[in-house]
Design a protein around this motif. Sequence first.
Motif, short mmCIF file in Angstrom:
data_model
loop_
_atom_site.label_atom_id
_atom_site.label_comp_id
_atom_site.label_asym_id
_atom_site.label_seq_id
_atom_site.Cartn_x
_atom_site.Cartn_y
_atom_site.Cartn_z
N PRO A 93 97.77 76.61 -12.85
CA PRO A 93 96.36 76.98 -12.75
C PRO A 93 95.85 77.67 -14.02
O PRO A 93 96.57 78.42 -14.67
N ILE A 94 94.60 77.39 -14.35
CA ILE A 94 94.00 77.95 -15.56
C ILE A 94 94.02 79.47 -15.53
O ILE A 94 94.23 80.12 -16.55
N ARG A 95 93.79 80.06 -14.37
CA ARG A 95 93.78 81.52 -14.28
C ARG A 95 95.11 82.10 -14.75
O ARG A 95 95.15 83.11 -15.45
N THR A 96 96.20 81.46 -14.39
CA THR A 96 97.52 81.94 -14.80
C THR A 96 97.74 81.76 -16.29
O THR A 96 98.24 82.64 -16.98
N GLY A 102 98.47 85.13 -21.81
CA GLY A 102 97.92 85.75 -23.00
C GLY A 102 97.11 84.83 -23.87
O GLY A 102 96.91 85.14 -25.04
N VAL A 103 96.62 83.71 -23.36
CA VAL A 103 95.81 82.80 -24.16
C VAL A 103 94.40 83.37 -24.30
O VAL A 103 93.75 83.71 -23.32
N GLU A 104 93.96 83.49 -25.53
CA GLU A 104 92.63 84.02 -25.79
C GLU A 104 91.64 82.87 -25.78
O GLU A 104 91.60 82.04 -26.70
N ALA A 105 90.85 82.76 -24.73
CA ALA A 105 89.91 81.66 -24.58
C ALA A 105 88.71 81.85 -25.49
O ALA A 105 88.30 82.96 -25.79
N ALA A 107 85.70 80.41 -24.67
CA ALA A 107 84.60 80.58 -23.72
C ALA A 107 85.16 80.46 -22.31
O ALA A 107 86.01 79.61 -22.04
N LEU A 108 84.70 81.34 -21.42
CA LEU A 108 85.15 81.34 -20.04
C LEU A 108 83.93 81.44 -19.11
O LEU A 108 82.93 82.06 -19.46
N PRO A 109 84.01 80.83 -17.93
CA PRO A 109 82.95 81.06 -16.94
C PRO A 109 83.01 82.49 -16.42
O PRO A 109 83.94 83.24 -16.71
N VAL A 110 82.01 82.88 -15.64
CA VAL A 110 81.96 84.25 -15.12
C VAL A 110 83.18 84.53 -14.26
O VAL A 110 83.85 85.55 -14.41
N ALA A 111 83.49 83.63 -13.35
CA ALA A 111 84.68 83.76 -12.51
C ALA A 111 85.67 82.69 -12.93
O ALA A 111 85.40 81.50 -12.78
N LEU A 112 86.79 83.10 -13.46
CA LEU A 112 87.78 82.15 -13.93
C LEU A 112 88.35 81.39 -12.74
O LEU A 112 88.89 81.99 -11.81
N PRO A 113 88.23 80.07 -12.71
CA PRO A 113 88.68 79.33 -11.52
C PRO A 113 90.19 79.22 -11.45
O PRO A 113 90.88 79.17 -12.47
N ASP A 114 90.69 79.20 -10.23
CA ASP A 114 92.11 79.00 -10.01
C ASP A 114 92.34 77.51 -9.76
O ASP A 114 92.63 77.06 -8.66
N ALA A 115 92.16 76.72 -10.82
CA ALA A 115 92.22 75.26 -10.71
C ALA A 115 93.09 74.71 -11.82
O ALA A 115 93.41 75.39 -12.79
N LEU A 116 93.47 73.46 -11.67
CA LEU A 116 94.28 72.77 -12.67
C LEU A 116 93.40 72.01 -13.64
O LEU A 116 92.31 71.56 -13.28
N ALA A 117 93.88 71.87 -14.86
CA ALA A 117 93.16 71.09 -15.85
C ALA A 117 93.46 69.62 -15.61
O ALA A 117 94.60 69.17 -15.73
N HIS A 118 92.42 68.88 -15.25
CA HIS A 118 92.58 67.46 -14.96
C HIS A 118 92.47 66.62 -16.24
O HIS A 118 93.17 65.62 -16.39
N ARG A 119 91.60 67.04 -17.15
CA ARG A 119 91.43 66.34 -18.41
C ARG A 119 91.12 67.36 -19.51
O ARG A 119 90.86 68.53 -19.22
N VAL A 120 91.17 66.91 -20.74
CA VAL A 120 90.83 67.75 -21.88
C VAL A 120 89.83 67.00 -22.74
O VAL A 120 89.90 65.77 -22.87
N TRP A 173 101.63 62.10 -29.91
CA TRP A 173 100.98 63.40 -29.97
C TRP A 173 101.38 64.22 -28.76
O TRP A 173 101.41 63.73 -27.63
N ARG A 174 101.68 65.49 -29.01
CA ARG A 174 102.12 66.41 -27.96
C ARG A 174 101.33 67.71 -28.07
O ARG A 174 100.79 68.04 -29.12
N LEU A 175 101.28 68.43 -26.97
CA LEU A 175 100.50 69.65 -26.86
C LEU A 175 101.43 70.83 -26.70
O LEU A 175 102.34 70.81 -25.86
N GLN A 176 101.22 71.84 -27.52
CA GLN A 176 102.07 73.04 -27.44
C GLN A 176 101.80 73.76 -26.12
O GLN A 176 100.66 74.01 -25.74
N ASP A 177 102.86 74.08 -25.42
CA ASP A 177 102.73 74.82 -24.17
C ASP A 177 102.24 76.23 -24.44
O ASP A 177 102.40 76.76 -25.55
N PRO A 178 101.65 76.89 -23.44
CA PRO A 178 100.97 78.17 -23.68
C PRO A 178 101.87 79.37 -23.90
O PRO A 178 101.51 80.47 -23.56
N ARG A 179 103.06 79.20 -24.42
CA ARG A 179 103.89 80.32 -24.86
C ARG A 179 104.26 80.12 -26.32
O ARG A 179 104.71 79.02 -26.67
#
Length: 207
Positions: A93-96, A102-105, A107-120, A173-179
């Motif tokens: 989930p994006i909230r996690t 520790g990912v510095e976003a 831009a964020l919505p007012v309430a960070l959703p507890d949802a999965l990223a379906h696309r980028v 192409w690969r995406l660095q994991d959030p750590r």
Amino acid sequence: MTDPIAMHRSVLLIGIAAAAVALAGCASQPVNDAPVLLPATSAYLAPEQVHRGGQEYGSGYERFPPIMTERIGYPTENQANAALRRSLWGTVPIRTLVTKEGVEAIALPVALPDALAHRVRLFACRPGALDGVTGRVRTHRGPVVVCASDLLAADGAVLARVPLNFYYWQDAWRLQDPRPGYKPVPWVENEPSPPKSSGWLPWQDRY
């Protein structure tokens, strides 16, 4: 004496009934979505030119990010989404990811959703990778780019805009994991600037 025509007709009716029962049983079972097959490799593509006035496309009309700083290789929209499915960004989930990792976003919505990223959706890319310790973009010899990216929900809603590091490795192409998390160094706001000195000559500053 048994009528062969009547027997043949009864056997045919029994076969049709059995087939109908089998089809009804298959229809009652839940239909599972077919697994999404990731391409084993992806081409390393570069735009023919870099400018803000038009959209650049790769082979097969694959869309590049609309804003690019240098003419090097970048992941297209399809390649970025394939990299997302290979990484943890599409499974946690994006909230996690944003708060606990520790990912510095950007831009964020007012309430960070507890949802999965379906696309980028890639917005702007430049060479280098965002360093999780210093919070600065560092250049690398290999094909590495950092992109301002919109993480989208299944309905297309923007969950957050975050910087993502993409790297080309093993023909894909690969995406660095959030750590580690993207966060500035802790002493940035606490360390004062060095005072000016008179330098080696009275009328010159050293800094």
